[in-house]
Design a protein around this motif. Structure first.
Motif, PDB file in Angstrom:
ATOM      1  N   THR A  99       0.827  -1.210   0.000  1.00 31.76           N
ATOM      2  CA  THR A  99       0.000   0.000   0.000  1.00 31.76           C
ATOM      3  C   THR A  99       0.861   1.259   0.000  1.00 31.76           C
ATOM      4  O   THR A  99       0.633   2.180  -0.799  1.00 31.76           O
ATOM      5  CB  THR A  99      -0.943   0.006   1.216  1.00 31.76           C
ATOM      6  N   GLY A 100       1.857   1.320   0.892  1.00 34.23           N
ATOM      7  CA  GLY A 100       2.724   2.502   0.952  1.00 34.23           C
ATOM      8  C   GLY A 100       3.518   2.696  -0.323  1.00 34.23           C
ATOM      9  O   GLY A 100       3.635   3.812  -0.842  1.00 34.23           O
ATOM     10  N   GLY A 101       4.096   1.595  -0.833  1.00 36.54           N
ATOM     11  CA  GLY A 101       4.849   1.682  -2.080  1.00 36.54           C
ATOM     12  C   GLY A 101       3.972   2.102  -3.241  1.00 36.54           C
ATOM     13  O   GLY A 101       4.403   2.860  -4.123  1.00 36.54           O
ATOM     14  N   GLY A 102       2.727   1.610  -3.249  1.00 34.48           N
ATOM     15  CA  GLY A 102       1.793   1.996  -4.309  1.00 34.48           C
ATOM     16  C   GLY A 102       1.465   3.469  -4.264  1.00 34.48           C
ATOM     17  O   GLY A 102       1.409   4.145  -5.310  1.00 34.48           O
ATOM     18  N   PHE A 103       1.249   4.009  -3.053  1.00 30.44           N
ATOM     19  CA  PHE A 103       0.943   5.441  -2.936  1.00 30.44           C
ATOM     20  C   PHE A 103       2.126   6.310  -3.359  1.00 30.44           C
ATOM     21  O   PHE A 103       1.941   7.404  -3.904  1.00 30.44           O
ATOM     22  CB  PHE A 103       0.519   5.780  -1.508  1.00 30.44           C
ATOM     23  N   LYS A 104       3.349   5.847  -3.120  1.00 31.12           N
ATOM     24  CA  LYS A 104       4.519   6.610  -3.557  1.00 31.12           C
ATOM     25  C   LYS A 104       4.505   6.781  -5.071  1.00 31.12           C
ATOM     26  O   LYS A 104       4.736   7.880  -5.599  1.00 31.12           O
ATOM     27  CB  LYS A 104       5.811   5.900  -3.130  1.00 31.12           C
ATOM     28  N   ARG A 105       4.232   5.699  -5.781  1.00 33.51           N
ATOM     29  CA  ARG A 105       4.183   5.761  -7.242  1.00 33.51           C
ATOM     30  C   ARG A 105       2.972   6.565  -7.714  1.00 33.51           C
ATOM     31  O   ARG A 105       3.060   7.354  -8.653  1.00 33.51           O
ATOM     32  CB  ARG A 105       4.130   4.352  -7.826  1.00 33.51           C
ATOM     33  N   PHE A 106       1.836   6.346  -7.061  1.00 33.55           N
ATOM     34  CA  PHE A 106       0.592   7.023  -7.443  1.00 33.55           C
ATOM     35  C   PHE A 106       0.727   8.534  -7.285  1.00 33.55           C
ATOM     36  O   PHE A 106       0.357   9.302  -8.182  1.00 33.55           O
ATOM     37  CB  PHE A 106      -0.543   6.492  -6.561  1.00 33.55           C
ATOM     38  N   CYS A 107       1.282   8.964  -6.163  1.00 39.22           N
ATOM     39  CA  CYS A 107       1.412  10.395  -5.897  1.00 39.22           C
ATOM     40  C   CYS A 107       2.557  11.029  -6.676  1.00 39.22           C
ATOM     41  O   CYS A 107       2.714  12.258  -6.660  1.00 39.22           O
ATOM     42  CB  CYS A 107       1.579  10.645  -4.394  1.00 39.22           C
ATOM     43  N   ASN A 108       3.323  10.203  -7.360  1.00 40.13           N
ATOM     44  CA  ASN A 108       4.363  10.709  -8.259  1.00 40.13           C
ATOM     45  C   ASN A 108       3.885  10.706  -9.708  1.00 40.13           C
ATOM     46  O   ASN A 108       4.662  10.997 -10.623  1.00 40.13           O
ATOM     47  CB  ASN A 108       5.631   9.862  -8.130  1.00 40.13           C
ATOM     48  N   GLY A 109       2.609  10.342  -9.902  1.00 40.90           N
ATOM     49  CA  GLY A 109       2.033  10.358 -11.242  1.00 40.90           C
ATOM     50  C   GLY A 109       2.419   9.172 -12.103  1.00 40.90           C
ATOM     51  O   GLY A 109       2.249   9.214 -13.326  1.00 40.90           O
ATOM     52  N   GLU A 110       2.917   8.099 -11.500  1.00 42.30           N
ATOM     53  CA  GLU A 110       3.397   6.955 -12.275  1.00 42.30           C
ATOM     54  C   GLU A 110       2.311   5.928 -12.575  1.00 42.30           C
ATOM     55  O   GLU A 110       2.470   5.112 -13.488  1.00 42.30           O
ATOM     56  CB  GLU A 110       4.546   6.267 -11.536  1.00 42.30           C
ATOM     57  N   THR A 111       1.240   5.928 -11.796  1.00 40.30           N
ATOM     58  CA  THR A 111       0.170   4.949 -11.989  1.00 40.30           C
ATOM     59  C   THR A 111      -1.177   5.650 -12.061  1.00 40.30           C
ATOM     60  O   THR A 111      -1.359   6.749 -11.534  1.00 40.30           O
ATOM     61  CB  THR A 111       0.138   3.927 -10.836  1.00 40.30           C
ATOM     62  N   ALA A 112      -2.139   4.984 -12.701  1.00 39.69           N
ATOM     63  CA  ALA A 112      -3.490   5.529 -12.807  1.00 39.69           C
ATOM     64  C   ALA A 112      -4.334   5.165 -11.596  1.00 39.69           C
ATOM     65  O   ALA A 112      -5.220   5.916 -11.188  1.00 39.69           O
ATOM     66  CB  ALA A 112      -4.158   5.006 -14.076  1.00 39.69           C
ATOM     67  N   ILE A 113      -4.043   3.985 -10.996  1.00 42.30           N
ATOM     68  CA  ILE A 113      -4.850   3.461  -9.891  1.00 42.30           C
ATOM     69  C   ILE A 113      -3.913   2.886  -8.840  1.00 42.30           C
ATOM     70  O   ILE A 113      -2.885   2.281  -9.168  1.00 42.30           O
ATOM     71  CB  ILE A 113      -5.806   2.354 -10.388  1.00 42.30           C
ATOM     72  N   SER A 114      -4.257   3.075  -7.560  1.00 41.32           N
ATOM     73  CA  SER A 114      -3.464   2.514  -6.470  1.00 41.32           C
ATOM     74  C   SER A 114      -4.351   1.636  -5.592  1.00 41.32           C
ATOM     75  O   SER A 114      -5.392   2.082  -5.101  1.00 41.32           O
ATOM     76  CB  SER A 114      -2.844   3.635  -5.626  1.00 41.32           C
ATOM     77  N   ASP A 115      -3.950   0.368  -5.437  1.00 44.41           N
ATOM     78  CA  ASP A 115      -4.648  -0.544  -4.528  1.00 44.41           C
ATOM     79  C   ASP A 115      -4.218  -0.235  -3.097  1.00 44.41           C
ATOM     80  O   ASP A 115      -3.028  -0.010  -2.837  1.00 44.41           O
ATOM     81  CB  ASP A 115      -4.277  -1.987  -4.841  1.00 44.41           C
ATOM     82  N   ALA A 116      -5.170  -0.242  -2.149  1.00 44.38           N
ATOM     83  CA  ALA A 116      -4.824   0.123  -0.774  1.00 44.38           C
ATOM     84  C   ALA A 116      -5.649  -0.692   0.218  1.00 44.38           C
ATOM     85  O   ALA A 116      -6.869  -0.806   0.072  1.00 44.38           O
ATOM     86  CB  ALA A 116      -5.057   1.614  -0.541  1.00 44.38           C
ATOM     87  N   SER A 117      -4.964  -1.232   1.236  1.00 44.10           N
ATOM     88  CA  SER A 117      -5.669  -1.965   2.292  1.00 44.10           C
ATOM     89  C   SER A 117      -5.888  -1.084   3.517  1.00 44.10           C
ATOM     90  O   SER A 117      -6.229  -1.583   4.592  1.00 44.10           O
ATOM     91  CB  SER A 117      -4.891  -3.230   2.682  1.00 44.10           C
ATOM     92  N   ARG A 118      -5.704   0.225   3.347  1.00 42.78           N
ATOM     93  CA  ARG A 118      -6.005   1.217   4.384  1.00 42.78           C
ATOM     94  C   ARG A 118      -6.254   2.550   3.686  1.00 42.78           C
ATOM     95  O   ARG A 118      -5.873   2.740   2.527  1.00 42.78           O
ATOM     96  CB  ARG A 118      -4.828   1.354   5.359  1.00 42.78           C
ATOM     97  N   PRO A 119      -6.874   3.513   4.390  1.00 40.26           N
ATOM     98  CA  PRO A 119      -7.026   4.856   3.802  1.00 40.26           C
ATOM     99  C   PRO A 119      -5.668   5.528   3.618  1.00 40.26           C
ATOM    100  O   PRO A 119      -4.691   5.213   4.308  1.00 40.26           O
ATOM    101  CB  PRO A 119      -7.879   5.597   4.842  1.00 40.26           C
TER     102      PRO A 119
END
Length: 336
Positions: A99-119
Motif C-alpha cells: 500500500t505505501g509503495g503503491g501510494f509513492k508511485r501514485f502520488c508521483n504520477g506513475e500509476t493511474a490506480i493505487s490498490d490500498a488496504s487502508r485509507p
C-alpha cells in the motif's frame, strides 16, 4: 448474271437482316444497362466491410497501470482478467509493491490506480497535492486480517489482543511460547510479518500494537509477498504470522486459523463476522484510489466503471467479503 428484280430481292433481305441485328444489339444494351444488381451487391459488401473496420477502429486501446496492496491484488487482478476478455487491446498491469509503495508511485504520477488496504495517510495525501494529483477513493470489499500458525501446532486454541501485542510489539522480550502463556512449550517463536510498506502491516500496528511498531530482530521475517509468509508459517510448528483472509482461505489446507479475543470471546474471521464487524478489531475495508486526470482516458474510465460494478461478485470468488449493494451504488456514484 442476276436480273434487276433478283438483285433488288437480295438487297432487301440484307437490309432486313441488318435491321434485325441492330434491334437485337439495342435490346442487349438496354438489358445490360438495367441489370444493376451485381454491382449493388458488390458495393453493399464493400460498405459492410468498411463499417466493420470503422467499428474495430473505435474499440478501446491503451494501458492502465496499477500498483499497491498485496491484499487488494487478487481483487484487481480478477477484475483486470475479466475486463480484458472484452477489451483485448487494453493492457492492464497490476503490481504488488504494498500500500505505501503503491501510494509513492501514485502520488508521483506513475500509476493511474493505487490498490490500498487502508485509507491514504496525511503525508501521502500531501505528496499527491504537491504533484497536482487529485483522486477519487472507492471502497471495493471487506477483509479480515487473519492470524495463522502451522497445521502442526496443537497447543494454540486462541490468542488475545494483549498476547498478540506481547509477541509482536517493538521492544518485546518474548522469545518462546511459554513466555506468552503458562503451560505452552518453551520453544522459540518464529514470526512472519508483511513489510513496512504494506497496509496490512500498518493496520496490525494500529489495531494490535497501538502504533508502537513491530519488533525487528532475529525472530521475525518480513516480506511484501504474502505467499512467502504462507510458506514461512507452514514450515515450522512454532511459527506465527498474519495477512489477509483471502490468503488464508487459499492455503487453508496448510495453515491453522487462530481465533482472536478482543474482550468479547474468541472469534474467527468468516464472511459473516467480517461483514458484520464482530471480528474486531481486525475487520477492515479495502480501497482503490483513482487519479481523476487519468479517469478522463476512455480505457481507464471503462476499467474503473467495470471494476466497481462487478467486483462484488468477484470478491466472493476470490475469498473476500463484498460490500452491500447500496454501498456499491454509492461508490459508483462518485465516478459521475
Amino acid at each position: 448474271m442476276l436480273k434487276g428484280k433478283g438483285r433488288k430481292g437480295i438487297v432487301l433481305v440484307m437490309m432486313m437482316a441488318l435491321l434485325m441485328m441492330l434491334v437485337a444489339a439495342c435490346g442487349d444494351k438496354e438489358e445490360t444497362k438495367g441489370s444493376t444488381e451485381p454491382a449493388n451487391t458488390e458495393q453493399t459488401a464493400t460498405d459492410e466491410k468498411s463499417g466493420d473496420e470503422e467499428t474495430a477502429a473505435v474499440g478501446l486501446k491503451g494501458e492502465v497501470e496499477i500498483d499497491g496492496s498485496s491484499t487488494v491484488y487478487p481483487l484487481t487482478e480478477a477484475a483486470a482478467e475479466e475486463f480484458g476478455k472484452d477489451n483485448p487491446d487494453v493492457r492492464v498491469t497490476v503490481g504488488v509493491s504494498g500500500t505505501g509503495g503503491g501510494f509513492k508511485r501514485f502520488c508521483n504520477g506513475e500509476t493511474a490506480i493505487s490498490d490500498a488496504s487502508r485509507p491514504i495517510k496525511g503525508e501521502e495525501a500531501d505528496a499527491c497535492k504537491a504533484k497536482g494529483i487529485e483522486y477519487t477513493d472507492l471502497q471495493v470489499a471487506y477483509d479480515g486480517l487473519s492470524i495463522v500458525v502451522s497445521k502442526d501446532n496443537d497447543f494454540i486454541d486462541h490468542l488475545t489482543v494483549e498476547e498478540l501485542n506481547k509477541i509482536f510489539v517493538t521492544g518485546s522480550t518474548v522469545k518462546t511460547w511459554a513466555d506468552v502463556r503458562a503451560g505452552w512449550p518453551a520453544e522459540e517463536i518464529k514470526m512472519y510479518s508483511p513489510g513496512a510498506d504494506s497496509g496490512t502491516y500498518d493496520y496490525f500496528n494500529e489495531e494490535i500494537l497501538e502504533k508502537k511498531g513491530i519488533r525487528n530482530d532475529t525472530q521475525i521475517s518480513f516480506s511484501e509477498d504474502d505467499n512467502t509468509l504462507v510458506q514461512g508459517v507452514e514450515g515450522s510448528k512454532y511459527s506465527i504470522g498474519y495477512f489477509g483472509f483471502a490468503y488464508y482461505e487459499e492455503n487453508a489446507d496448510k495453515l491453522k486459523l487462530v481465533p482472536v479475543d478482543a474482550g468479547k470471546g474468541a472469534i474467527s474471521p468468516t464472511v459473516e463476522t467480517i461483514k458484520d464487524g464482530t471480528y474486531a478489531p481486525l475487520s477492515r475495508p479495502l480501497f482503490i484510489y483513482v487519479n481523476k486526470r487519468e479517469l478522463e482516458r476512455p480505457e481507464v474510465n471503462a476499467f474503473v466503471d467495470y471494476y466497481i460494478n462487478n467486483i462484488g461478485e468477484m470478491a466472493k470468488e476470490v475469498g473476500y467479503v463484498p460490500l452491500p449493494d447500496e454501498k456499491y451504488d454509492a461508490e459508483a456514484a462518485k465516478l459521475q
